[in-house]
Design a protein around this motif. Structure first.
Motif, PDB file in Angstrom:
ATOM      1  N   HIS A 181       0.826  -1.195   0.000  1.00  0.00           N
ATOM      2  CA  HIS A 181       0.000   0.000   0.000  1.00  0.00           C
ATOM      3  C   HIS A 181       0.864   1.250   0.000  1.00  0.00           C
ATOM      4  CE1 HIS A 181      -3.552   2.462   0.540  1.00  0.00           C
ATOM      5  NE2 HIS A 181      -4.280   1.367   0.444  1.00  0.00           N
ATOM      6  N   THR A 182       0.427   2.225  -0.811  1.00  0.00           N
ATOM      7  CA  THR A 182       1.091   3.525  -0.825  1.00  0.00           C
ATOM      8  C   THR A 182       0.057   4.566  -0.374  1.00  0.00           C
ATOM      9  OG1 THR A 182       0.740   3.602  -3.232  1.00  0.00           O
ATOM     10  CG2 THR A 182       2.911   2.890  -2.448  1.00  0.00           C
ATOM     11  N   ASN A 183      -0.295   5.547  -1.209  1.00  0.00           N
ATOM     12  CA  ASN A 183      -1.130   6.646  -0.708  1.00  0.00           C
ATOM     13  C   ASN A 183      -2.335   6.946  -1.577  1.00  0.00           C
ATOM     14  OD1 ASN A 183       2.007   7.530  -0.080  1.00  0.00           O
ATOM     15  ND2 ASN A 183       0.646   7.596   1.680  1.00  0.00           N
ATOM     16  N   HIS A 184      -2.902   5.921  -2.186  1.00  0.00           N
ATOM     17  CA  HIS A 184      -4.153   6.072  -2.908  1.00  0.00           C
ATOM     18  C   HIS A 184      -5.083   4.930  -2.521  1.00  0.00           C
ATOM     19  CE1 HIS A 184      -1.676   3.411  -5.464  1.00  0.00           C
ATOM     20  NE2 HIS A 184      -2.823   2.830  -5.796  1.00  0.00           N
ATOM     21  N   PHE A 185      -6.386   5.196  -2.614  1.00  0.00           N
ATOM     22  CA  PHE A 185      -7.378   4.181  -2.273  1.00  0.00           C
ATOM     23  C   PHE A 185      -7.376   3.070  -3.318  1.00  0.00           C
ATOM     24  CE2 PHE A 185      -9.046   7.645   0.311  1.00  0.00           C
ATOM     25  CZ  PHE A 185      -9.504   6.984   1.438  1.00  0.00           C
ATOM     26  N   GLN A 186      -7.453   1.833  -2.836  1.00  0.00           N
ATOM     27  CA  GLN A 186      -7.566   0.674  -3.715  1.00  0.00           C
ATOM     28  C   GLN A 186      -8.968   0.072  -3.696  1.00  0.00           C
ATOM     29  OE1 GLN A 186      -4.336  -2.170  -3.078  1.00  0.00           O
ATOM     30  NE2 GLN A 186      -2.975  -0.510  -2.429  1.00  0.00           N
ATOM     31  N   ASP A 187      -9.717   0.274  -2.606  1.00  0.00           N
ATOM     32  CA  ASP A 187     -11.097  -0.197  -2.563  1.00  0.00           C
ATOM     33  C   ASP A 187     -11.902   0.536  -3.631  1.00  0.00           C
ATOM     34  OD1 ASP A 187     -13.510  -1.477  -1.108  1.00  0.00           O
ATOM     35  OD2 ASP A 187     -13.992   0.675  -1.163  1.00  0.00           O
ATOM     36  N   PRO A 188     -12.629  -0.173  -4.503  1.00  0.00           N
ATOM     37  CA  PRO A 188     -13.313   0.498  -5.617  1.00  0.00           C
ATOM     38  C   PRO A 188     -14.306   1.557  -5.177  1.00  0.00           C
ATOM     39  CG  PRO A 188     -13.213  -1.866  -5.995  1.00  0.00           C
ATOM     40  CD  PRO A 188     -12.732  -1.644  -4.594  1.00  0.00           C
ATOM     41  N   GLU A 189     -15.076   1.291  -4.135  1.00  0.00           N
ATOM     42  CA  GLU A 189     -16.087   2.266  -3.716  1.00  0.00           C
ATOM     43  C   GLU A 189     -15.446   3.525  -3.143  1.00  0.00           C
ATOM     44  OE1 GLU A 189     -19.218   0.818  -1.285  1.00  0.00           O
ATOM     45  OE2 GLU A 189     -19.650  -0.903  -2.571  1.00  0.00           O
ATOM     46  N   LEU A 190     -14.475   3.363  -2.284  1.00  0.00           N
ATOM     47  CA  LEU A 190     -13.812   4.542  -1.724  1.00  0.00           C
ATOM     48  C   LEU A 190     -12.979   5.265  -2.774  1.00  0.00           C
ATOM     49  CD1 LEU A 190     -12.745   3.222   1.809  1.00  0.00           C
ATOM     50  CD2 LEU A 190     -14.584   4.830   1.262  1.00  0.00           C
ATOM     51  N   ALA A 191     -12.369   4.512  -3.676  1.00  0.00           N
ATOM     52  CA  ALA A 191     -11.568   5.142  -4.729  1.00  0.00           C
ATOM     53  C   ALA A 191     -12.433   6.010  -5.634  1.00  0.00           C
ATOM     54  CB  ALA A 191     -10.844   4.088  -5.545  1.00  0.00           C
ATOM     55  N   ALA A 192     -13.678   5.601  -5.837  1.00  0.00           N
ATOM     56  CA  ALA A 192     -14.566   6.351  -6.730  1.00  0.00           C
ATOM     57  C   ALA A 192     -14.872   7.749  -6.212  1.00  0.00           C
ATOM     58  CB  ALA A 192     -15.864   5.578  -6.936  1.00  0.00           C
ATOM     59  N   THR A 193     -14.773   7.940  -4.899  1.00  0.00           N
ATOM     60  CA  THR A 193     -15.073   9.251  -4.309  1.00  0.00           C
ATOM     61  C   THR A 193     -13.850   9.872  -3.642  1.00  0.00           C
ATOM     62  OG1 THR A 193     -15.942   8.061  -2.369  1.00  0.00           O
ATOM     63  CG2 THR A 193     -17.543   8.849  -3.989  1.00  0.00           C
ATOM     64  N   ALA A 194     -12.671   9.319  -3.898  1.00  0.00           N
ATOM     65  CA  ALA A 194     -11.440   9.896  -3.361  1.00  0.00           C
ATOM     66  C   ALA A 194     -11.121  11.191  -4.097  1.00  0.00           C
ATOM     67  CB  ALA A 194     -10.288   8.918  -3.506  1.00  0.00           C
ATOM     68  N   LEU A 195     -10.393  12.070  -3.442  1.00  0.00           N
ATOM     69  CA  LEU A 195      -9.966  13.301  -4.098  1.00  0.00           C
ATOM     70  C   LEU A 195      -8.899  12.976  -5.142  1.00  0.00           C
ATOM     71  CD1 LEU A 195      -9.670  15.818  -1.124  1.00  0.00           C
ATOM     72  CD2 LEU A 195     -11.457  15.703  -2.857  1.00  0.00           C
ATOM     73  N   PRO A 196      -8.844  13.744  -6.221  1.00  0.00           N
ATOM     74  CA  PRO A 196      -7.790  13.521  -7.216  1.00  0.00           C
ATOM     75  C   PRO A 196      -6.414  13.659  -6.585  1.00  0.00           C
ATOM     76  CG  PRO A 196      -9.454  15.058  -8.040  1.00  0.00           C
ATOM     77  CD  PRO A 196      -9.737  14.852  -6.573  1.00  0.00           C
ATOM     78  N   ALA A 197      -5.485  12.870  -7.070  1.00  0.00           N
ATOM     79  CA  ALA A 197      -4.116  12.937  -6.554  1.00  0.00           C
ATOM     80  C   ALA A 197      -3.487  14.272  -6.926  1.00  0.00           C
ATOM     81  CB  ALA A 197      -3.286  11.793  -7.126  1.00  0.00           C
ATOM     82  N   ALA A 198      -2.570  14.718  -6.090  1.00  0.00           N
ATOM     83  CA  ALA A 198      -1.819  15.924  -6.403  1.00  0.00           C
ATOM     84  C   ALA A 198      -1.052  15.720  -7.706  1.00  0.00           C
ATOM     85  CB  ALA A 198      -0.856  16.242  -5.272  1.00  0.00           C
ATOM     86  N   PRO A 199      -0.815  16.779  -8.469  1.00  0.00           N
ATOM     87  CA  PRO A 199      -0.140  16.629  -9.764  1.00  0.00           C
ATOM     88  C   PRO A 199       1.213  15.929  -9.674  1.00  0.00           C
ATOM     89  CG  PRO A 199      -1.086  18.824  -9.565  1.00  0.00           C
ATOM     90  CD  PRO A 199      -1.240  18.169  -8.217  1.00  0.00           C
ATOM     91  N   ASP A 200       1.911  16.127  -8.564  1.00  0.00           N
ATOM     92  CA  ASP A 200       3.225  15.507  -8.431  1.00  0.00           C
ATOM     93  C   ASP A 200       3.203  14.223  -7.612  1.00  0.00           C
ATOM     94  OD1 ASP A 200       2.642  16.725  -6.038  1.00  0.00           O
ATOM     95  OD2 ASP A 200       4.650  17.548  -5.715  1.00  0.00           O
ATOM     96  N   SER A 201       2.025  13.674  -7.367  1.00  0.00           N
ATOM     97  CA  SER A 201       1.931  12.448  -6.568  1.00  0.00           C
ATOM     98  C   SER A 201       2.611  11.287  -7.286  1.00  0.00           C
ATOM     99  CB  SER A 201       0.467  12.091  -6.310  1.00  0.00           C
ATOM    100  OG  SER A 201       0.366  10.813  -5.702  1.00  0.00           O
ATOM    101  N   ASP A 202       3.357  10.502  -6.533  1.00  0.00           N
ATOM    102  CA  ASP A 202       3.993   9.314  -7.103  1.00  0.00           C
ATOM    103  C   ASP A 202       3.463   8.042  -6.454  1.00  0.00           C
ATOM    104  OD1 ASP A 202       5.129   9.435  -4.598  1.00  0.00           O
ATOM    105  OD2 ASP A 202       7.208   9.328  -5.282  1.00  0.00           O
ATOM    106  N   SER A 203       2.262   8.119  -5.884  1.00  0.00           N
ATOM    107  CA  SER A 203       1.709   6.960  -5.183  1.00  0.00           C
ATOM    108  C   SER A 203       1.525   5.764  -6.117  1.00  0.00           C
ATOM    109  CB  SER A 203       0.371   7.331  -4.531  1.00  0.00           C
ATOM    110  OG  SER A 203      -0.165   6.230  -3.828  1.00  0.00           O
ATOM    111  N   LEU A 204       0.929   5.980  -7.286  1.00  0.00           N
ATOM    112  CA  LEU A 204       0.711   4.871  -8.225  1.00  0.00           C
ATOM    113  C   LEU A 204       2.027   4.271  -8.715  1.00  0.00           C
ATOM    114  CD1 LEU A 204      -2.348   6.168 -10.258  1.00  0.00           C
ATOM    115  CD2 LEU A 204      -2.258   4.047  -8.952  1.00  0.00           C
ATOM    116  N   PRO A 205       3.013   5.079  -9.145  1.00  0.00           N
ATOM    117  CA  PRO A 205       4.288   4.475  -9.550  1.00  0.00           C
ATOM    118  C   PRO A 205       4.974   3.694  -8.437  1.00  0.00           C
ATOM    119  CG  PRO A 205       4.127   6.711 -10.390  1.00  0.00           C
ATOM    120  CD  PRO A 205       2.969   6.509  -9.465  1.00  0.00           C
ATOM    121  N   ARG A 206       4.941   4.212  -7.203  1.00  0.00           N
ATOM    122  CA  ARG A 206       5.544   3.458  -6.107  1.00  0.00           C
ATOM    123  C   ARG A 206       4.843   2.115  -5.911  1.00  0.00           C
ATOM    124  NH1 ARG A 206       4.512   6.062  -1.359  1.00  0.00           N
ATOM    125  NH2 ARG A 206       3.521   7.880  -2.278  1.00  0.00           N
TER     126      ARG A 206
END
Length: 344
Positions: free
Chosen positions: A229-254
């Motif tokens: 786990h890094t810093n974005h939601f993986q649960d589909p329901e919570l991810a659907a209403t999560a705030l957009p990642a910051a432009p410089d976020s590297d959570s997905l690449p990590r």
């Protein structure tokens, strides 16, 4: 070592940095005080002993209570300011080659707070525990004498208000001092009314559970051999209403880099990472050239709020009730040596 004894020398510097961070996020001092007192009220309703502990710490430090409650609610205050985050912390947990549960994470935060943390021991708790935590905070990452460990990642969700919820760091403290196993930890987490989001990875001698917690609800992710786990939601329901990642976020690449590394390691004849939790640092030692900065280094000239640094690397072994801590990122080995602590 108590909260006061373990953090008093560094408290003024930590408070000064957070004052600057809150101001940079657009929080006026009166707003900070309001949010801190709202967090204190929520904590008093949920865990009055923890609220009283912070009040006593403030008194011993010669400070009004809201100052200490503001630091403990720093996640909530930054959520209230809608302060976008590059992301911080990468956590992994699962069964080693021998089938024993282990876990580790990097703790990334502002480089200005590189001296503002300590490892505290609480031998008088219901379950004595050790925790790596920031100066003045009740707890963060740690392990207790029952063999329950807590890893921790910040998350950002549209339901975050930062106003009137139990601080997520207080939830980590309650899990460490009161939960005998993963199931008990989950029950504690679900009982807390939150106003900001975080991911709690809980591990004991039998299992790992990864829970994404937000004011909108708590989701337990499906079981996997290795929880990453890094810093974005993986649960589909919570991810659907999560705030957009910051432009410089590297959570997905990590996240992608770590998934690939664990898949590659699991495909070797050995069948996975080594048996010691500290060996997970090898997999966490990834930089921009490797696809993403799991091990994060800030430029010395980075302005306040942009200087992200891996301040510590932590490894947990529930079977041994042990936490190992490396100052700085995993690439600092062997010059930096692990400090080892046992909850007993």
């Amino acid at each position: 070592m108590s909260l006061a004894a373990g953090s008093a020398p560094w408290l003024p510097g930590t408070l000064a940095v957070y004052d600057r961070l809150f101001a940079a996020a657009g929080l006026e001092p009166a707003r900070v005080q309001h949010l801190a007192l709202a967090a204190r009220d929520a904590l008093t309703g949920w865990a009055p002993d923890l609220a009283a502990e912070l009040d006593r710490y403030a008194e011993a430090s010669g400070l009004p209570p809201w100052r200490i409650h503001a630091v403990n609610a720093r996640t909530e205050l930054l959520a209230a300011a809608e302060a976008a985050s590059r992301g911080e912390c990468s956590a992994v947990a699962g069964a080693n080659r021998a089938g024993v549960m282990i876990g580790a994470q990097t703790w990334d935060w502002h480089q200005e707070l590189s001296a503002g943390w300590a490892v505290l021991e609480y031998p008088q708790a219901r379950f004595p525990f050790v925790t790596l935590t920031e100066t003045g905070l009740l707890a963060k990452i740690g392990i207790n004498s029952a063999g329950l460990g807590v890893l921790f990642n910040i998350l950002i969700h549209s339901s975050d208000t930062g106003d009137g919820g139990v601080p997520v760091h207080a939830v980590a403290r309650r899990i460490l001092d009161s939960a005998a196993d993963v199931e008990a930890g989950i029950s504690i987490l679900r009982s807390a009314p939150l106003s900001a989001s975080s991911c709690f990875t809980l591990l004991d001698c039998r299992q790992v559970a990864c829970l994404e917690a937000s004011p909108a609800g708590v989701a337990e992710l499906p079981l996997a051999r290795w929880s990453v786990h890094t810093n974005h939601f993986q649960d589909p329901e919570l991810a659907a209403t999560a705030l957009p990642a910051a432009p410089d976020s590297d959570s997905l690449p990590r996240h992608e880099v770590l998934l690939a590394r664990f898949a590659e390691e699991s495909a070797t004849p050995a069948g996975g990472p080594g048996n010691a939790a500290e060996e997970l640092a090898d997999l966490l030692c990834a930089h921009e050239a490797d696809g993403a900065a799991v091990c994060c280094h800030a430029a010395a000239t980075a302005p306040l709020g942009a200087g992200w640094q891996t301040l510590a690397t932590i490894a947990l072994e529930p079977a041994g009730r042990r936490m190992s801590v490396l100052a700085g990122g995993p690439c600092g080995r062997p010059e930096q040596r692990w400090r080892r602590f046992r909850a007993s």
